[in-house]
Design an enzyme around this catalytic site. Structure first.
Site, mmCIF file in Angstrom:
data_model
loop_
_atom_site.group_PDB
_atom_site.id
_atom_site.type_symbol
_atom_site.label_atom_id
_atom_site.label_comp_id
_atom_site.label_asym_id
_atom_site.label_seq_id
_atom_site.Cartn_x
_atom_site.Cartn_y
_atom_site.Cartn_z
ATOM 1 N N ASN A 137 0.955 -1.481 0.036
ATOM 2 C CA ASN A 137 -0.275 -0.084 -0.009
ATOM 3 C C ASN A 137 0.549 1.632 0.271
ATOM 4 O OD1 ASN A 137 0.143 1.256 2.323
ATOM 5 N ND2 ASN A 137 0.694 -0.163 2.982
ATOM 6 N N TYR A 152 10.755 1.847 -0.054
ATOM 7 C CA TYR A 152 10.663 1.037 0.079
ATOM 8 C C TYR A 152 9.350 0.900 -0.841
ATOM 9 C CZ TYR A 152 7.247 -3.233 2.217
ATOM 10 O OH TYR A 152 5.923 -3.732 2.258
#
Lengths: 251, 251
Positions: free
Chosen positions: A104, A147
């Site tokens: 996400n 990330y």
């Protein structure tokens, strides 16, 4: 099918090992996995991991630096080089399908905007559950760290492998998965929680769908306050979450 | 502004050095550049390049493995690690704006579909120039190789640096630029050519625009058969190409 789980010793690896059915499972991790057919190797080293892909039909690629705030120095080897090595080793071994643990955090910056900023802070006044646009696979990407950038790169690399080599991909933008398997870890999780069994269902259906192509799905439970799309996963692979974080509220 | 051009010794670097105006230009390349204030350093080595960013206000980031078919081994150091090093060195030096040489290869796989497949092959029968959807900054990415993946990663990293650090970005998905500065290098270029002066104009206007934010623009001349959007660049920075490959046809 013989299904190889990279990162088999990790949190999600553990949740999937006990839940996926109908396939012969095996693993790959930097650690050994007690009582599980798992090879030891670091995905940043192509030579070390290639043998683990022999005879494999599908790969569930979880191995990565798992923290959304991982520094660049960790992300480059584990997530960027590592994901190339996994997809390329899979291609060389004739693997037909990959379920890739994206995140996400590829679209994490939307949470700085309303109404998402309020929802993740638990300020629901004036909001209706579902009364706002959900974030889906078509929105512009807005990674919230190295990330997130590395996970979006994995999606992009998967897209190339799909179009060039015909390997099918389900890129799962996984929400909040935790060891307690509970949304009671912080107020954001009432929107973003993904239970172990819902994630296992999404992985299972992504593996089992007859034709998959290239897909990006959000991995989130059927939470009252979720703001990520699950319609695409429902339409394409029949994802039907069983959990809703709201049931835990006040418990 | 003091503007640092990475890859200053390359094809596009050369075209820009003689064309950009109103700024103090300097360079960075693995090679020296005769008669130009340029540092020598490899962008895959952060320590070697950081000094070149001192006192710089804006960066035009061109340095990369330039071939759309570059192998992974070349792309990882030059384009992936190198682009991180450039953006991070720029952030540390307080650079406010980056013009990043992305590439049309971020969406290169659309050329396998009609009508683009016909257009790049020079089969125009039954087609009207402009009578088809243009490919713009909002379409799903479809990289056609490791190079395209690496350029899309640079866009994604730029997006993060913009939202987290406030650095403004123009990511230019540059079309076909060649040393002859002519579309007469192959039939595809009648659609995809970007003349040196049109590219220089787009870079100049991206540097000079008062507020830029984060933008993705296609860098292509005003070719009769172009299929990449230029409206976004026109709206946001006033891009107005002067060239059209069609004028060269039959010449």
């Amino acid at each position: 099918m013989r299904v190889l789980i990279t990162g088999a010793a990790g949190l999600i690896g553990g949740a999937l090992r006990g839940a996926l059915t109908g396939h012969e499972l095996c693993g790959l991790d930097v650690r050994t996995v007690d009582g599980f057919d798992s090879a030891v190797g670091d995905i940043s080293d192509m030579g070390a991991i290639r043998p683990a892909f022999e005879g494999v039909d599908a790969v569930v690629h979880l191995a990565a630096s798992p923290s959304s705030s991982a520094p660049w120095e960790s992300v480059i080897g584990n997530n960027i080089v590592g994901t190339y090595n996994v997809f390329e080793a899979a291609r060389q071994a004739g693997v037909g399908r990959v379920v890739f643990a994206s995140s996400n955090h590829v679209t994490g910056m939307y949470e700085r905007d309303e109404p998402y900023a309020s929802i993740v802070a638990g300020r629901y006044e004036g909001l209706e559950p579902g009364g706002y646009a959900t974030i889906d696979h078509r929105v512009p990407i807005r990674p919230d760290g190295y990330y997130g950038v590395s996970k979006q790169y994995g999606e992009s690399l998967g897209r190339y492998y799909f179009e060039e080599h015909g390997m099918e991909f389900a890129c799962l933008r996984i929400g909040s998965v935790n060891r307690r398997d509970s949304p009671l870890v912080g107020v954001r999780a009432f929107a973003t929680w993904c239970s172990h069994r819902d994630l296992a269902q999404l992985v299972q259906r992504s593996l089992d769908a007859e034709a998959l192509g290239f897909e990006i799905f959000y991995g989130v439970s059927g939470n009252r306050w979720r703001f990520w799309d699950i319609e695409r996963a429902r339409e394409r692979v029949g994802y039907s979450p069983k959990d809703d974080a709201e049931r835990y509220r006040g418990s």
